[in-house]
Design a protein around this motif. Structure first.
Motif, mmCIF file in Angstrom:
data_model
loop_
_atom_site.group_PDB
_atom_site.id
_atom_site.type_symbol
_atom_site.label_atom_id
_atom_site.label_comp_id
_atom_site.label_asym_id
_atom_site.label_seq_id
_atom_site.Cartn_x
_atom_site.Cartn_y
_atom_site.Cartn_z
ATOM 1 N N ASN A 169 10.109 2.538 8.978
ATOM 2 C CA ASN A 169 9.041 1.567 9.849
ATOM 3 C C ASN A 169 9.358 0.197 9.590
ATOM 4 N N ASN A 170 9.613 -0.669 10.779
ATOM 5 C CA ASN A 170 9.587 -1.960 10.474
ATOM 6 C C ASN A 170 10.885 -2.311 9.887
ATOM 7 N N ARG A 223 1.363 -6.351 13.078
ATOM 8 C CA ARG A 223 2.760 -6.314 12.411
ATOM 9 C C ARG A 223 3.401 -4.780 12.849
ATOM 10 N N ASP A 224 3.095 -4.514 14.064
ATOM 11 C CA ASP A 224 3.631 -3.431 14.881
ATOM 12 C C ASP A 224 4.268 -4.050 16.038
ATOM 13 N N SER A 225 5.720 -3.890 16.077
ATOM 14 C CA SER A 225 6.026 -4.300 17.205
ATOM 15 C C SER A 225 6.029 -3.967 18.548
ATOM 16 N N ASP A 271 11.502 -2.835 14.411
ATOM 17 C CA ASP A 271 10.407 -1.955 15.220
ATOM 18 C C ASP A 271 9.882 -0.795 14.384
ATOM 19 N N SER A 272 8.639 -0.454 15.034
ATOM 20 C CA SER A 272 7.769 0.520 14.399
ATOM 21 C C SER A 272 8.067 2.039 14.700
ATOM 22 N N THR A 325 8.827 -11.491 10.063
ATOM 23 C CA THR A 325 10.375 -11.077 10.500
ATOM 24 C C THR A 325 11.221 -12.230 10.786
#
Length: 492
Positions: free
Chosen positions: A462-463, A94-96, A430-431, A171
């Protein structure tokens, strides 16, 4: 089928060139690449050692996700399925900014080996039929809402079919981007292909339809995707007049989009852009994954306004946390060598070289001291210069889920400028783990990319992305350009 054969042929050629095709099958190669991905991330990714909520998913997935992905490796039987399994593991963080990308000619967004002649779109929280191939009989009508497939609630069916393999369905942007594939067979043996039956809400009635596979022709698949998801035109950077005001198309932040010509066009029309009639900056589909994406977006803002006006409104960089490993140090050392070997870079960007030299020195000190991390200050905030706002009218910045990475950095600036309204639909997220390291995985079929430093003090969390405010959210068909433009016109 031709795309599949082409990609498979490319994979085979690459494997033969590497000299390992006869000794290993795709399942073995997938296991090898999954382990290498795990090891590189565990050894070098900042989330492994930086405390806080932003790191929790990384730490919970790095080992458990590897075992999950390895349990599926026996089903990998092609280049496409190899890519799908690596993507499944990468998306699980779950980290773009953690991604695996095939090095061969991968399937296009319009690819399928089979489909029922129907595509769906994610609109207003539902999967809705967005396209029906002409001539297909017994298909649900455009606008019908999918309720179940193969007797599964559609939320469960979509998660099993799409989440991880096609995108991160936590997302909104990924739900939009992957929705056309809900009923398609994309040659992923780890999920089902075309479902046998689905139930749709048609008006007030719920009706079951048989999903009969249809020939998957490239033209029909592309038309179906374009009817479901906004897709930029071939000319992604341009300016046109719409309803008497400039409409600035920035539907890409990639390096090869033609920036010199576009910036020249912006500069030649600057008086019109700054006029009282207002303007639209269209950032839909502006993928910002390239290393220069943020500077492209800032470059546009500095031309439409001025650097003197924007500098004090740029978000403060705060602190950057670096993970002190030999591999991460090597990335900066290699980058510094490239900078110093480029005469133009030396002449024009000497401060960047000095900053990179300081980072390499900080790596050396941290490694010598056995420290797992070190912190460097980012660019400090700048006091208001008192420069006047040269832009007289309202500015509508139009976004959608295609606005990613550097596009979000650009919004961090644009949304701080006066008379700017953000409109459209939710962007991607985005991370805080940024600036990519890219390394080739052992099979040679894929590259791993991950952020090697942590922007722990970023003002946008974050995110997190951007969601337009109520009244500025477009709820119509995003692929109906006439309707989008008419709606944007009402915002002035």
């Amino acid at each position: 089928m031709q795309r599949l054969l082409t990609a498979s042929a490319a994979v085979l050629a690459l494997a033969l060139a590497a000299g390992n095709a006869s000794a290993q099958n795709f399942s073995d190669l997938a296991r090898q690449d999954l382990q290498a991905t795990h090891d590189a991330l565990k050894a070098n990714h900042p989330a492994a050692v930086v405390p806080g909520a932003a790191s929790e998913t990384f730490r919970s997935w790095i080992d458990a996700g590897l075992q999950d992905a390895l349990s599926k490796a026996g089903q990998v039987n092609s280049g496409e399925s190899h890519a799908y399994l690596l993507r499944y593991y990468a998306n699980g963080f779950r980290d773009s900014n953690i991604a695996t990308n095939p090095t061969f000619e991968a399937a296009s967004p319009f690819f399928a080996t089979g489909w029922p002649g129907v595509a769906t779109a994610w609109r207003n929280g539902e999967y809705v039929v967005s396209y029906v191939q002409p001539g297909v009989r017994g298909a649900p009508p455009v606008g019908a809402v999918v309720k179940t497939c193969n007797l599964q609630p559609i939320a469960d069916f979509a998660k099993a079919k799409l989440d991880g393999f096609e995108g991160d369905l936590t997302t909104e942007a990924a739900r939009v981007r992957t929705a056309p594939y809900l009923l398609w067979n994309r040659n992923n043996p780890m999920v089902g292909g075309v479902p046998s039956t689905c139930e749709f809400q048609v008006g007030r009635r719920a009706r079951e339809y048989k999903m009969s596979p249809q020939p998957a022709t490239a033209a029909n698949l592309e038309a179906a995707y374009r009817a479901s998801v906004f897709t930029p035109s071939a000319t992604k950077l341009s300016i046109e007049q719409v309803d008497g005001r400039p409409w600035v198309h920035v539907n890409s932040l990639e390096d090869n989009a033609g920036w010199d010509a576009f910036f020249a066009q912006v500069e030649s029309q600057i008086a019109t852009l700054r006029g009282a009639q207002g303007l639209v900056i269209d950032l839909r589909g502006a993928e910002g994954g390239s290393v220069n994406a943020t500077s492209r977006g800032y470059g546009l803002a500095n031309r439409i306004w001025t650097p003197e006006f924007t500098v004090s409104r740029q978000p403060e960089a705060g602190q950057i946390t670096y993970r002190a490993t030999a591999a991460n140090r090597q990335w900066f050392a290699d980058t510094l060598n490239r900078m110093q070997s480029d005469p133009r870079f030396v002449q024009e960007l000497a401060p960047v070289i000095e900053q990179t030299q300081a980072i390499v020195a900080a790596f050396d000190a941290a490694l010598a001291a056995g420290q797992p991390t070190f912190v460097m200050p980012g660019r400090p905030s700048v006091a208001d210069t008192g420069a006047a706002n040269p832009v007289q009218g309202k500015v509508v910045v139009l976004v959608d889920g295609g606005c990613t990475n550097g596009c979000l950095d650009t919004l961090d600036l644009l949304t701080r400028l006066p008379n700017v309204q953000l409109a459209g639909s939710a962007t991607d997220v985005d991370s805080i783990f940024i600036e990519p390291t890219v390394q080739r995985l052992p099979s040679n079929y894929s590259d791993l990319s991950y952020g090697h430093k942590a922007w722990t003090t970023r003002q946008r969390g974050n995110n997190q992305g951007y969601v337009p405010a109520q009244g500025l959210t477009y709820t119509g068909n995003p692929t109906d350009e006439a309707a989008v433009r008419a709606w944007v016109g009402t915002l002035f």
